[in-house]
Design an enzyme around this catalytic site. Structure first.
Site, PDB file in Angstrom:
ATOM      1  N   SER A 118       0.861  -1.187   0.000  1.00 27.84           N
ATOM      2  CA  SER A 118       0.000   0.000   0.000  1.00 27.84           C
ATOM      3  C   SER A 118       0.895   1.235   0.000  1.00 27.84           C
ATOM      4  O   SER A 118       2.050   1.169   0.444  1.00 27.84           O
ATOM      5  CB  SER A 118      -0.864  -0.003   1.260  1.00 27.84           C
ATOM      6  OG  SER A 118      -1.482   1.260   1.451  1.00 27.84           O
ATOM      7  N   TYR A 163      -2.039  -1.516   9.892  1.00 25.46           N
ATOM      8  CA  TYR A 163      -2.004  -1.535   8.426  1.00 25.46           C
ATOM      9  C   TYR A 163      -0.669  -0.998   7.904  1.00 25.46           C
ATOM     10  O   TYR A 163      -0.028  -1.622   7.048  1.00 25.46           O
ATOM     11  CB  TYR A 163      -3.176  -0.716   7.883  1.00 25.46           C
ATOM     12  CG  TYR A 163      -3.450  -0.928   6.415  1.00 25.46           C
ATOM     13  CD1 TYR A 163      -4.030  -2.114   5.962  1.00 25.46           C
ATOM     14  CD2 TYR A 163      -3.125   0.043   5.471  1.00 25.46           C
ATOM     15  CE1 TYR A 163      -4.282  -2.319   4.613  1.00 25.46           C
ATOM     16  CE2 TYR A 163      -3.372  -0.149   4.131  1.00 25.46           C
ATOM     17  CZ  TYR A 163      -3.958  -1.325   3.700  1.00 25.46           C
ATOM     18  OH  TYR A 163      -4.207  -1.531   2.361  1.00 25.46           O
TER      19      TYR A 163
HETATM   20  N1  LIG Z   1      -8.689  -0.673  -1.990  1.00 25.64           N
HETATM   21  C1  LIG Z   1      -7.717   0.136  -1.605  1.00 25.64           C
HETATM   22  O1  LIG Z   1      -7.907   1.363  -1.479  1.00 25.64           O
HETATM   23  C2  LIG Z   1      -6.332  -0.385  -1.328  1.00 25.64           C
HETATM   24  C3  LIG Z   1      -5.277   0.537  -1.145  1.00 25.64           C
HETATM   25  C4  LIG Z   1      -3.988   0.054  -0.887  1.00 25.64           C
HETATM   26  C5  LIG Z   1      -3.779  -1.315  -0.794  1.00 25.64           C
HETATM   27  N2  LIG Z   1      -4.828  -2.166  -0.967  1.00 25.64           N
HETATM   28  C6  LIG Z   1      -4.552  -3.601  -0.841  1.00 25.64           C
HETATM   29  O2  LIG Z   1      -5.063  -4.290  -1.957  1.00 25.64           O
HETATM   30  C7  LIG Z   1      -5.503  -5.602  -1.563  1.00 25.64           C
HETATM   31  C8  LIG Z   1      -6.951  -5.812  -1.984  1.00 25.64           C
HETATM   32  O3  LIG Z   1      -7.759  -4.791  -1.425  1.00 25.64           O
HETATM   33  P1  LIG Z   1      -9.327  -4.688  -1.771  1.00 25.64           P
HETATM   34  O4  LIG Z   1      -9.739  -3.300  -1.484  1.00 25.64           O
HETATM   35  O5  LIG Z   1      -9.580  -5.279  -3.120  1.00 25.64           O
HETATM   36  O6  LIG Z   1      -9.912  -5.621  -0.593  1.00 25.64           O
HETATM   37  P2  LIG Z   1     -11.169  -6.639  -0.502  1.00 25.64           P
HETATM   38  O7  LIG Z   1     -11.604  -6.659   0.898  1.00 25.64           O
HETATM   39  O8  LIG Z   1     -12.165  -6.326  -1.568  1.00 25.64           O
HETATM   40  O9  LIG Z   1     -10.484  -8.030  -0.882  1.00 25.64           O
HETATM   41  C9  LIG Z   1      -9.711  -8.757   0.034  1.00 25.64           C
HETATM   42  C10 LIG Z   1     -10.059 -10.228  -0.140  1.00 25.64           C
HETATM   43  O10 LIG Z   1      -9.239 -10.986   0.757  1.00 25.64           O
HETATM   44  C11 LIG Z   1     -10.020 -12.047   1.263  1.00 25.64           C
HETATM   45  N3  LIG Z   1      -9.435 -12.530   2.517  1.00 25.64           N
HETATM   46  C12 LIG Z   1      -9.524 -11.953   3.752  1.00 25.64           C
HETATM   47  N4  LIG Z   1      -8.881 -12.719   4.656  1.00 25.64           N
HETATM   48  C13 LIG Z   1      -8.371 -13.779   3.981  1.00 25.64           C
HETATM   49  C14 LIG Z   1      -7.605 -14.911   4.368  1.00 25.64           C
HETATM   50  N5  LIG Z   1      -7.243 -15.112   5.650  1.00 25.64           N
HETATM   51  N6  LIG Z   1      -7.245 -15.815   3.423  1.00 25.64           N
HETATM   52  C15 LIG Z   1      -7.618 -15.640   2.132  1.00 25.64           C
HETATM   53  N7  LIG Z   1      -8.379 -14.593   1.713  1.00 25.64           N
HETATM   54  C16 LIG Z   1      -8.723 -13.668   2.624  1.00 25.64           C
HETATM   55  C17 LIG Z   1     -11.401 -11.444   1.438  1.00 25.64           C
HETATM   56  O11 LIG Z   1     -12.424 -12.427   1.522  1.00 25.64           O
HETATM   57  C18 LIG Z   1     -11.515 -10.568   0.190  1.00 25.64           C
HETATM   58  O12 LIG Z   1     -12.089 -11.268  -0.905  1.00 25.64           O
HETATM   59  C19 LIG Z   1      -5.264  -5.679  -0.054  1.00 25.64           C
HETATM   60  O13 LIG Z   1      -4.025  -6.266   0.194  1.00 25.64           O
HETATM   61  C20 LIG Z   1      -5.255  -4.220   0.363  1.00 25.64           C
HETATM   62  O14 LIG Z   1      -4.556  -3.997   1.551  1.00 25.64           O
HETATM   63  C21 LIG Z   1      -6.082  -1.741  -1.227  1.00 25.64           C
END
Ligand SMILES: NC(=O)c1ccc[n+]([C@@H]2O[C@H](COP(=O)([O-])OP(=O)(O)OC[C@H]3O[C@@H](n4cnc5c(N)ncnc54)[C@H](O)[C@@H]3O)[C@@H](O)[C@H]2O)c1
Length: 252
Positions: free
Chosen positions: A143, A156
């Site tokens: 991130s 985080y």
């Molecule tokens: N959306 C944002 O603004 C953003 C910004 C920076 C980084 N990220 C990173 O991008 C990635 C995806 O983010 P997103 O917004 O698409 O999130 P999201 O919540 O839509 O997707 C995360 C997925 O991980 C799954 N998950 C949770 N715990 C788990 C486990 N123990 N084992 C396997 N699967 C598991 C959830 O069921 C979900 O489908 C993450 O690593 C997040 O930190 C997102």
């Protein structure tokens, strides 16, 4: 099209959001995929939908904090497709805004287990398979908050900073195996989760989009494009690097 032709990949946390967008992009570019998520029903549904669009994709129930579950996910890729070239560690567990003083200790441990130990475990089992395949690309989804701090986000920022460091160390350990390891750091991205957290898409744009130079949240496909670059041979001179895709969030 065809930028991942002949490659086999695993993407964790792919029911929705960035993981799903990347699964759709990778499969449109010719990759065969195991998509894995703790939501077992959800991942079967997502896999079926990507197959309907022509993708060669299977779903796998997996908790990335559990070693046996990670081992089974890598084995599934080998059983289904015979090799492994790409691993994207995208799954994440979010505990919300809280200070260290107030955080629930079990919640903190769960965040570390899923978000930092999970990518280590997936990598541990993927590396021998990638070595057998002659090399590969591992992507830890970190991130922009892995490089800067933010109030109430100690867990985080800590795990995402840890993932950037994990990529650097693994890159050094496995350069001789032709395995490249990078982190990919999105800024605020308009996923369902972000919209739910803010209450609406409009509120998310105001709350998070306003923090970028571009004045908007990114699209999941904009991160999928960056992941595609890291997964493909086009990024052949990148290892131990962090690819920041944040609309200018960290520029100032
Ligand atoms: N959306 C944002 O603004 C953003 C910004 C920076 C980084 N990220 C990173 O991008 C990635 C995806 O983010 P997103 O917004 O698409 O999130 P999201 O919540 O839509 O997707 C995360 C997925 O991980 C799954 N998950 C949770 N715990 C788990 C486990 N123990 N084992 C396997 N699967 C598991 C959830 O069921 C979900 O489908 C993450 O690593 C997040 O930190 C997102």
């Amino acid at each position: 099209m065809g930028r991942l032709e002949g490659k086999v990949g695993i993407i964790t946390g792919a029911v929705r959001g960035i993981g799903r967008a990347t699964a759709e992009r990778f499969s449109a570019e010719g990759a065969s995929l195991v998509i894995a998520d703790i939501d077992g029903d959800g991942i079967e549904k997502t896999a079926a939908e990507i197959r309907e669009a022509g993708g060669n994709v299977v779903g796998q129930a997996c908790d990335v904090s559990d070693a046996a579950s990670c081992e089974a996910t890598v084995k599934r890729a080998l059983d289904e497709f015979g090799k492994l070239n790409v691993l994207m560690n995208n799954a994440a567990y979010f505990i919300g805004k809280v200070t260290v003083e107030d955080v629930d200790i079990a919640e903190w441990r769960r965040a570390i287990d899923v978000n930092l130990t999970g990518p280590m475990l997936m990598s541990k089992f993927a590396i021998p398979a990638m070595r057998d395949a002659g090399g590969g690309s591992i992507i830890h989804v970190a991130s922009q908050l892995g490089s800067v701090g933010k109030p109430m986000r100690s867990d985080y920022c800590s795990v995402k900073g840890g993932l950037i460091q994990l990529a650097r160390c693994m890159a050094a350990d496995h350069v001789g195996d032709n395995i490249r390891v990078n982190s990919l750091s999105p800024g605020p991205i308009g996923t369902e989760r972000i919209f739910e957290r803010s209450g609406s898409e409009e509120a998310a744009q105001q709350e998070s989009g306003s923090l970028t130079l571009m004045g908007r949240v990114g699209l999941p496909t904009e991160i999928a494009n960056a992941a595609l670059f890291l997964a493909s041979d086009e990024s052949s001179f990148m290892t131990g690097d962090d690819l920041l895709v944040d609309g200018g969030y960290n520029a100032l």
